[in-house]
Design a protein around this motif. Structure first.
Motif, PDB file in Angstrom:
ATOM      1  N   SER A 103       0.827  -1.211   0.000  1.00 38.57           N
ATOM      2  CA  SER A 103       0.000   0.000   0.000  1.00 38.57           C
ATOM      3  C   SER A 103       0.861   1.260   0.000  1.00 38.57           C
ATOM      4  O   SER A 103       0.490   2.286  -0.586  1.00 38.57           O
ATOM      5  N   PHE A 104       2.042   1.175   0.619  1.00 33.61           N
ATOM      6  CA  PHE A 104       2.963   2.317   0.638  1.00 33.61           C
ATOM      7  C   PHE A 104       3.462   2.617  -0.774  1.00 33.61           C
ATOM      8  O   PHE A 104       3.511   3.772  -1.205  1.00 33.61           O
ATOM      9  N   GLU A 105       3.825   1.565  -1.514  1.00 40.73           N
ATOM     10  CA  GLU A 105       4.284   1.742  -2.888  1.00 40.73           C
ATOM     11  C   GLU A 105       3.191   2.354  -3.762  1.00 40.73           C
ATOM     12  O   GLU A 105       3.466   3.219  -4.605  1.00 40.73           O
ATOM     13  N   LYS A 106       1.950   1.899  -3.571  1.00 39.39           N
ATOM     14  CA  LYS A 106       0.833   2.451  -4.347  1.00 39.39           C
ATOM     15  C   LYS A 106       0.662   3.939  -4.071  1.00 39.39           C
ATOM     16  O   LYS A 106       0.434   4.731  -4.994  1.00 39.39           O
ATOM     17  N   LEU A 107       0.778   4.317  -2.793  1.00 39.62           N
ATOM     18  CA  LEU A 107       0.658   5.741  -2.444  1.00 39.62           C
ATOM     19  C   LEU A 107       1.762   6.563  -3.100  1.00 39.62           C
ATOM     20  O   LEU A 107       1.509   7.648  -3.622  1.00 39.62           O
ATOM     21  N   LEU A 108       2.968   6.054  -3.058  1.00 34.27           N
ATOM     22  CA  LEU A 108       4.089   6.759  -3.680  1.00 34.27           C
ATOM     23  C   LEU A 108       3.836   6.997  -5.167  1.00 34.27           C
ATOM     24  O   LEU A 108       4.096   8.078  -5.703  1.00 34.27           O
TER      25      LEU A 108
END
Length: 366
Positions: A103-108
């Motif tokens: 989910s962190f990668e998607k936000l980035l």
């Protein structure tokens, strides 16, 4: 000496070097720790964040000013971005204070922030699983600011961050002190030191020392003085230089002894905490040296009150920032309502940790 644990640092003004200061006053431990990086000392951790942003704007001045910050943070981290007109976005962490990689990668990717600020929590590299993702985004132009306030002892040269920031006054018996470090010359000129704040804070710290030594000082006197100092700092937020007083004290700081005592205290506390049910450790500190030992309490206010009655002062880190109120759910809501920070700093030894453990055991049996 009164047997209190926690709260802000006391300072013995009549002693040139207390037991937590070394004798080689010329050793620049900060330059050694930060591997020769360019470093600027300012008044507070909040001002360190703002100084980093000032440098970023002078160097790049990104048009969108889009930032990504952790939801588990304090308002003093958010305020510098807010003050400079940044578009705020936040990422959650789980109950181990780690971001979920996917989910962190998607936000980035979705947000494509100009700046990412993230904390390394409580002496553990809680960003370990997402550092590769951060580096990939840095290659696309994102600037990474890592806040080391809770994990100063963990820092080693050669990290991936473009800027390192943090508070020193949270770690040591000094009235003021924050830092920003980078691998380039910093284009920031701080204003003169905040003399009123430093004077008020030193007075509060000195009065507290006198109180703990049994002198005729009312507790309310130094608490009121400290509150006035902190309120002044909150309201007068221009980036200012660290005081000459603090510079001189920092020169003689025995950094390794400070970190070692925290490490020993935290390790002792953790051994007992794993056995409890009403209070649980947040992290396996991996033999680290944290700012505090974080715990989750089933009934946080009840535990905090019980500890206070026993002269142990454990703060809530942090209250919910106004900027994210009403947006929390799941793990984030749990963290903000249950996390309490147990003091483990270098003022204390095994005897003090034994007393804290005994107090926690007594609370467990209630």
């Amino acid at each position: 000496m009164k047997n209190e644990i926690g709260s802000f640092y006391e300072i013995a003004e009549d002693i040139e070097q207390s037991e937590i200061f070394g004798k080689d006053g010329e050793k620049n431990w900060m330059q050694e720790m930060f591997g020769g990086m360019e470093m600027l000392l300012v008044c507070s951790g909040r001002e360190a964040v703002e100084a980093a942003l000032m440098d970023i704007l002078q160097r790049r001045n990104p048009c969108g000013r889009v930032c990504l910050l952790p939801q588990y943070t304090c308002d003093t981290t958010i305020i510098p971005f807010e003050k400079q007109g940044w578009e705020l976005h936040f990422f959650p962490v789980n109950q181990e204070l780690r971001p979920d990689k996917e989910s962190f990668e998607k936000l980035l990717q979705q947000i494509a922030p100009d700046v990412l600020l993230a904390h390394t929590y409580y002496g553990v590299d809680t960003l370990a699983k997402v550092r590769e993702s951060i580096q990939k985004q840095q290659e696309k132009g994102m600037i990474f600011v890592e806040d080391m306030t809770q994990s100063l002892a963990l820092w080693k040269p050669g990290g991936i961050a473009d800027y390192y920031v943090g508070s020193l006054r949270k770690w040591f018996p000094i009235p003021d002190g924050g830092f920003v470090a980078a691998n380039h010359k910093l284009l920031v000129l701080p204003e003169e030191e905040k003399k009123f704040f430093v004077e008020q804070k030193r007075r509060a710290q000195s009065l507290k020392y006198q109180y703990l030594c049994g002198q005729e000082v009312e507790k309310e006197e130094f608490l009121k003085c400290n509150q006035a100092a902190e309120q002044y700092l909150y309201e007068n937020d221009k980036v200012s230089s660290v005081s000459e007083y603090t510079k001189n004290r920092l020169k003689s700081l025995d950094i390794q002894m400070n970190f070692q005592k925290r490490k020993e205290n935290a390790s002792f506390l953790l051994q007992a905490l794993w056995k409890l049910t009403k209070v649980k450790p947040v992290l396996d500190l991996e033999d680290g040296s944290p700012l505090y030992v974080p715990v989750y309490a089933n009934e946080r206010e009840e535990l905090q009150e019980f500890l206070t009655e026993n002269h142990i002062f454990a703060p809530v880190l942090w209250p919910i920032p106004r900027q994210i109120k009403g947006t929390l759910e799941g793990d984030m809501e749990f963290i903000f309502h249950h996390l309490l920070a147990l003091p483990c700093d270098q003022r204390y030894g095994k005897k003090d940790m034994v007393r804290m453990v005994q107090c926690l055991l007594k609370y467990e049996q209630k």
